[in-house]
Design a protein around this motif. Sequence first.
Motif, mmCIF file in Angstrom:
data_model
loop_
_atom_site.group_PDB
_atom_site.id
_atom_site.type_symbol
_atom_site.label_atom_id
_atom_site.label_comp_id
_atom_site.label_asym_id
_atom_site.label_seq_id
_atom_site.Cartn_x
_atom_site.Cartn_y
_atom_site.Cartn_z
ATOM 1 N N UNK A 1 60.518 134.900 74.176
ATOM 2 C CA UNK A 1 61.902 135.349 74.093
ATOM 3 C C UNK A 1 61.914 136.858 73.923
ATOM 4 N N UNK A 2 63.065 137.459 74.124
ATOM 5 C CA UNK A 2 63.226 138.881 73.817
ATOM 6 C C UNK A 2 64.561 139.072 73.113
ATOM 7 N N UNK A 3 64.684 140.159 72.405
ATOM 8 C CA UNK A 3 65.906 140.403 71.641
ATOM 9 C C UNK A 3 65.905 139.650 70.324
ATOM 10 N N UNK A 4 67.078 139.549 69.746
ATOM 11 C CA UNK A 4 67.230 138.942 68.423
ATOM 12 C C UNK A 4 67.441 137.431 68.559
ATOM 13 N N UNK A 5 66.412 136.718 69.019
ATOM 14 C CA UNK A 5 66.554 135.284 69.292
ATOM 15 C C UNK A 5 65.438 134.462 68.635
ATOM 16 N N UNK A 6 64.815 134.986 67.610
ATOM 17 C CA UNK A 6 63.703 134.245 67.005
ATOM 18 C C UNK A 6 64.165 132.919 66.424
ATOM 19 N N UNK A 7 65.309 132.902 65.742
ATOM 20 C CA UNK A 7 65.808 131.655 65.146
ATOM 21 C C UNK A 7 66.058 130.616 66.225
ATOM 22 N N UNK A 8 66.661 131.056 67.338
ATOM 23 C CA UNK A 8 66.920 130.139 68.452
ATOM 24 C C UNK A 8 65.613 129.652 69.069
ATOM 25 N N UNK A 9 64.662 130.561 69.220
ATOM 26 C CA UNK A 9 63.368 130.178 69.792
ATOM 27 C C UNK A 9 62.683 129.118 68.930
ATOM 28 N N UNK A 10 62.787 129.255 67.633
ATOM 29 C CA UNK A 10 62.185 128.257 66.741
ATOM 30 C C UNK A 10 62.930 126.916 66.839
ATOM 31 N N UNK A 11 64.225 126.963 67.063
ATOM 32 C CA UNK A 11 64.981 125.719 67.253
ATOM 33 C C UNK A 11 64.509 125.000 68.519
ATOM 34 N N UNK A 12 64.258 125.763 69.588
ATOM 35 C CA UNK A 12 63.721 125.173 70.816
ATOM 36 C C UNK A 12 62.332 124.576 70.558
ATOM 37 N N UNK A 13 61.521 125.289 69.793
ATOM 38 C CA UNK A 13 60.172 124.824 69.486
ATOM 39 C C UNK A 13 60.230 123.489 68.744
ATOM 40 N N UNK A 14 61.124 123.379 67.758
ATOM 41 C CA UNK A 14 61.262 122.140 66.996
ATOM 42 C C UNK A 14 61.782 121.000 67.877
ATOM 43 N N UNK A 15 62.727 121.326 68.770
ATOM 44 C CA UNK A 15 63.245 120.308 69.689
ATOM 45 C C UNK A 15 62.139 119.797 70.606
ATOM 46 N N UNK A 16 61.264 120.705 71.036
ATOM 47 C CA UNK A 16 60.140 120.301 71.878
ATOM 48 C C UNK A 16 59.201 119.357 71.149
ATOM 49 N N UNK A 17 58.905 119.662 69.892
ATOM 50 C CA UNK A 17 58.014 118.807 69.106
ATOM 51 C C UNK A 17 58.623 117.424 68.907
ATOM 52 N N UNK A 18 59.924 117.372 68.633
ATOM 53 C CA UNK A 18 60.610 116.092 68.433
ATOM 54 C C UNK A 18 60.596 115.262 69.719
ATOM 55 N N UNK A 19 60.873 115.897 70.861
ATOM 56 C CA UNK A 19 60.923 115.179 72.138
ATOM 57 C C UNK A 19 59.548 114.663 72.541
ATOM 58 N N UNK A 20 58.530 115.483 72.334
ATOM 59 C CA UNK A 20 57.164 115.055 72.660
ATOM 60 C C UNK A 20 56.771 113.826 71.850
ATOM 61 N N UNK A 21 57.114 113.820 70.579
ATOM 62 C CA UNK A 21 56.777 112.683 69.724
ATOM 63 C C UNK A 21 57.576 111.442 70.126
ATOM 64 N N UNK A 22 58.883 111.615 70.322
ATOM 65 C CA UNK A 22 59.769 110.458 70.560
ATOM 66 C C UNK A 22 59.581 109.858 71.959
ATOM 67 N N UNK A 23 59.487 110.715 72.980
ATOM 68 C CA UNK A 23 59.397 110.229 74.358
ATOM 69 C C UNK A 23 57.939 110.133 74.826
ATOM 70 N N UNK A 24 57.187 111.208 74.612
ATOM 71 C CA UNK A 24 55.822 111.224 75.118
ATOM 72 C C UNK A 24 54.916 110.233 74.413
ATOM 73 N N UNK A 25 54.864 110.341 73.104
ATOM 74 C CA UNK A 25 53.910 109.529 72.348
ATOM 75 C C UNK A 25 54.440 108.119 72.072
ATOM 76 N N UNK A 26 55.706 108.021 71.599
ATOM 77 C CA UNK A 26 56.204 106.715 71.189
ATOM 78 C C UNK A 26 56.682 105.863 72.367
#
Length: 469
Positions: free
Chosen positions: A149-174
């Motif tokens: 990301x660029x600019x003042x978007x670190x909080x948003x980037x971390x939200x995307x990161x957490x959403x990715x982890x949740x989706x990988x666990x729920x759809x990919x693994x489970x």
Amino acid sequence: MRRGALAATAALLVLAAAAGLPPRGAASAAVIESMTVENGYPRTLTFRVTARADVDITDATLSYAIKGRGTLALGKPDSLERGKTVTAEVVLQVNSGQSYIPVGSEFTYSWEVQTADGQVTRSEERQFLYLPPDRQWQSVANDFMVVYYHGDRETLARAYLNAGADTYERIGRQLYGITLTTLPVKVILFANEAEMDPARPGTGGRFDAAVTTCGTKVTNDILLMIPVPCGSTDRTDTLRHELGHILNDIAGQGALAKLPAWLDEGAAVYAQSSPGDYEGAFRAAVRADRLIPFNQMVVPTSNPQLVGVFYGQAYFMVKFLVDREGPGKFAELMRTIKGGVRYDQAIERVYGLTMQQFEDAFRAAYGLAPRSAPTAAPTAAPTQRPQQAQPTAAPTKAPAQAGGGTGGDSGIDRGLLIILGLAVLLALAAVFSWLVAMMLANNRERGAGSGPGGPGPGGSPGPPTAGGR
């Protein structure tokens, strides 16, 4: 005397070798002075090398590999002027009609330089991460994903990161029971659609002008997206959707059998936290009895006004299968397709339903009558779709028209038109024959009047001549 000279020469060679000097008459290897990459985003990358040697340099070769692609490529300069000092360059087209290398690609590259005496010098390997220049790119990461990301978007980037982890666990693994192998998944978070557009492949046309593209899966390890809600109150649903496409590919795409658009897109919407506006578009289509026929759901719609209906119906088709016999059966369906079974045959094998039965049961679940007959050509196996074209799209205007005419429900049947045409031709032929007969009859009457048996006093025709009427 000769023995002394040879001993002296040998001693000099030993001293030269000890000092690291080349033997007299031998040239030293080329020296690579610099290697650079000029970022000509969004069209080109120019790899450049400068080298020098004691003899002429006659050739230069670029070797490069892109992480996750599994291939090594070679590049040659268009021209090379030989000399003791040379600069050579290789230009890669990264977004043209013939080639597409997405931003987020990680290059490993090196150069080989050859001199006139046959010596080859190879440089050390270097890495280059291809991102749009003139931005201060930053990143956040977990064990399988990096969000740039660029600019003042670190909080948003971390939200995307957490959403990715949740989706990988729920759809990919489970759900699918799979593990990502091409890591890390790189997410390039642009500020807006205008900034993302040059990075996308094949943009343009009426469809792109009529929809907002919120995200795109361009490879199985690179996602492009913008931080806006795309038909859902949760803006991270775009990442969940596009990561869903990656997981679908790993779980269900095979070398012989491919996922139809409704299954791929429906499972990607299923990966979201909610279907969002797609649900409203689908339910409006149900109320109007304007669902898209299943045999027209094999490929994505090209009608911007049907985007919402298409995505919504795809989601509810997938949900129908998951709810019918559980997540395990749905995962089995994906494995069966990946194993090389065509999707309609796989549905019949796993669920015991033909596509016609599937459609009738689906319509019945929403209070709609079965379709009496197909509205288009029979269901066909989908062809390979370009991997880089997996956008999450939303209409830029209100998604009116819960469903459009299919083109097969109105108008005159072609067979009826042919019958009518033949009837008209026969009628014209009959009229033409009658006119010819009348002309022949008149000619005969005129011939009879000029002979011995001419017309009587009252002008009535005389007796017919032999062979007359």
